[in-house]
Design an enzyme around this catalytic site. Structure first.
Site, PDB file in Angstrom:
ATOM      1  N   HIS A   1       0.823  -1.201  -0.109  1.00  0.00           N
ATOM      2  CA  HIS A   1      -0.027   0.032  -0.018  1.00  0.00           C
ATOM      3  C   HIS A   1       0.812   1.341  -0.051  1.00  0.00           C
ATOM      4  CE1 HIS A   1      -3.525   2.360   1.120  1.00  0.00           C
ATOM      5  NE2 HIS A   1      -2.779   3.223   1.742  1.00  0.00           N
ATOM      6  N   GLU A   2       1.841   1.371   1.111  1.00  0.00           N
ATOM      7  CA  GLU A   2       2.775   2.556   0.875  1.00  0.00           C
ATOM      8  C   GLU A   2       3.539   2.666  -0.071  1.00  0.00           C
ATOM      9  OE1 GLU A   2       1.868   4.832   3.286  1.00  0.00           O
ATOM     10  OE2 GLU A   2       0.563   3.232   4.275  1.00  0.00           O
TER      11      GLU A   2
ATOM     12  N   HIS B   1       1.818   4.470  -2.640  1.00  0.00           N
ATOM     13  CA  HIS B   1       1.853   6.077  -2.466  1.00  0.00           C
ATOM     14  C   HIS B   1       3.430   6.698  -2.975  1.00  0.00           C
ATOM     15  CE1 HIS B   1      -1.840   6.951  -0.456  1.00  0.00           C
ATOM     16  NE2 HIS B   1      -1.574   5.998   0.412  1.00  0.00           N
TER      17      HIS B   1
ATOM     18  N   GLU C   1      -4.782   7.963  -2.779  1.00  0.00           N
ATOM     19  CA  GLU C   1      -5.188   6.799  -2.191  1.00  0.00           C
ATOM     20  C   GLU C   1      -5.818   5.697  -3.477  1.00  0.00           C
ATOM     21  OE1 GLU C   1      -4.672   6.349   0.913  1.00  0.00           O
ATOM     22  OE2 GLU C   1      -6.017   4.659   1.268  1.00  0.00           O
TER      23      GLU C   1
HETATM   24 ZN    ZN Z   1      -3.035   5.285   2.097  1.00  0.00          ZN
END
Ligand code: ZN
Length: 493
Positions: free
Chosen positions: A263-264, A267, A293
């Site tokens: 997830h990170e 980003h 997101e």
């Molecule tokens: Zn996030």
């Protein structure tokens, strides 16, 4: 780049502001990772002073930005630069210093009290702080100005141009689509609600090896990226050449650590692939929280939880985590895609997650619109959980007190989590027109996916507003049907 001399001059004057932001980001990163706990007060003072310096310098740019905006013949970069500057300056020019100060103070005090209140599951302890914060937020909306609902002023701070009319439309259709999927998935029982792997403990150093291998697979650059550890994972960037993520190791349920990392990284990839010409400007960042997101969710869910990706990482999982000896790729696929109606947002799966957000959005809208009192929150929260997710909290710690956001004054933020999922669905729909995504993942050709995202979105940074970039890319904005289609295909096929 800017050819207009007036804009070029403002960009030059922006450089020290950029540097203050970059320094703050590093100080905050340090605070969450390596800072000795005893220096938190001094660090708070440092950050507040840096913020003040930034504000003073920003105010000097109000007039130059206002006059530059009136000029014609600007290119997209220049228009984007002035748009973002205006959006940021609005905050400092429209809000009286006293209101900013009050919000900061109530936010800090409220967060301390919230922690204690959550521990004791005592909403009444937190109630006066939340009431005060809601009053301040209503004032903020009035000062910022809005068309239609006062909540629009707050939504716009996190997702430029977003209105309750937009979100109402998206969430109504999303809720009905998801409800049908959830009922069928639960009835079919093919994706288990609980999995034995959730309680099996892992060795932390082995999990570090897994995450490091996954970063290599995602082709994260060695010279401009790093990963550390923090309680709540996050991504930050000091510049396009220094982007950092954190992950977490809780000792059991290895998917939590694995998917925090993915997830990170999503980003981070957005930040790292910004065009270098945008460096030192306010455009060197994602265009909004929702679009940001969408990138983390795209990597975490659409890629990371796919059958092909699980297959790709299976060798490193089974080598490093010996307890997986009895589980094959299909078992792991079902484990990482369990669907379980639950009380806690951060533990929710792809299907139920958005209900947690819809509920929070509805409540914030009622509170800011003056249609709901803070004292009514706990009971209406529980009723809505039962209606949407089908479970009822037994206490406020599992209900209305679970998130940190409200205590610090982040009202209008939650919606962007679900909009991220929605936009993620739009990217998933779009990329499959250009490549056979399953096959590309199966072959481990992650760079092709990254290259596609860079060209479509990442290189532009914040040059285009979230609505504008969606229209350019997809010819539509915030279309929830793409996400619903993906989930149907995945869970019901
Ligand atoms: Zn996030």
């Amino acid at each position: 780049m800017s050819k207009n001399p007036a804009v070029a001059e403002i960009i030059e004057k922006y450089k020290p502001i950029w540097a203050l932001d970059s320094a703050s980001a590093l100080l905050e990163w340090d605070m969450e990772t390596y800072m000795p706990i005893g220096s938190s007060e001094a660090r708070g003072v440092t950050l507040a002073q840096v913020q003040l310096m930034k504000q003073q310098r920003m105010m000097q740019l109000v007039n130059p930005v206002t006059s530059a905006e009136k000029m014609g013949g600007l290119n997209d970069f220049e228009k984007g630069f002035l748009r973002v500057m205006k959006h940021d300056l609005d905050y400092y020019t429209k809000l009286p210093p006293k209101l900013l100060e009050d919000m900061a103070r109530v936010g800090t005090e409220g967060t301390v009290v919230w922690r204690e209140a959550r521990k004791k599951s005592d909403f009444n302890m937190f109630k006066p702080y939340l009431e005060k914060m809601m009053e301040l937020k209503k004032q903020e909306a009035e000062k910022l100005g809005y068309v239609g609902h006062p909540y629009n002023a707050l939504l716009d701070r996190f997702e430029e141009g977003l209105t309750t009319a937009d979100v109402d439309k998206v969430f109504t259709s999303l809720a009905s689509g998801l409800k049908g999927i959830l009922n069928k998935v639960v009835a079919a029982g093919r994706f288990p609600a609980t999995h034995p792997l959730e309680s099996i403990k892992y060795d932390e150093s082995a999990m570090v090896r897994v995450n490091t291998t996954v970063l290599k697979l995602l082709n994260m650059p060695e010279k401009t990226f790093r990963m550390d550890v923090s309680t709540h994972p996050f991504t930050t960037s000091m510049s396009i050449e220094d982007v950092r993520i954190t992950t977490r190791y809780e000792g059991a349920d290895f998917k939590a650590s694995l998917y925090s990392t993915v997830h990170e990284s999503g980003h981070a990839i957005y930040e790292l692939q910004t065009d270098p010409s945008l460096d030192y400007t306010p455009l060197a960042k994602g265009t909004s929280l929702g679009v940001h997101e969408s990138q983390s969710r795209f990597w975490e869910n659409f890629i990371g939880r796919s059958r092909e990706f699980v297959k790709l990482i299976y060798p490193t999982l089974s080598t490093n985590l010996p307890f997986l000896v009895n589980y094959n790729e299909d078992d792991i696929y079902r484990y990482v895609n369990s669907v379980k109606p639950s009380l806690i947002r951060v533990e929710a799966d792809e299907v139920t997650y958005n209900f947690h957000i819809i509920l929070r959005y509805e409540l914030e809208k009622l509170l800011i619109g003056g249609k709901l009192e803070v004292s009514e929150l706990p009971s209406i929260w529980n009723d809505m959980m039962e209606k949407y997710v089908g479970v009822r909290p037994e206490n406020d710690a599992q209900g209305v007190l679970q998130d940190v956001h409200w205590s610090g004054g982040l009202i209008g933020y939650f919606a962007t989590y679900s909009l991220g999922n929605v936009i993620g669905g739009m990217f998933y729909n779009q990329i499959r027109k250009d490549m056979d995504l399953s096959n590309v993942i199966a072959k481990g050709e992650i760079v092709r996916v990254k290259g596609w995202l860079k060209e479509k979105l990442h290189k532009y940074g914040a040059t285009y507003s979230p609505k504008e970039i969606q229209t350019r890319l997809f010819g539509e904005q915030y279309n929830p049907q793409r996400l619903v289609n993906y989930l149907e295909e995945k869970y019901l096929a």
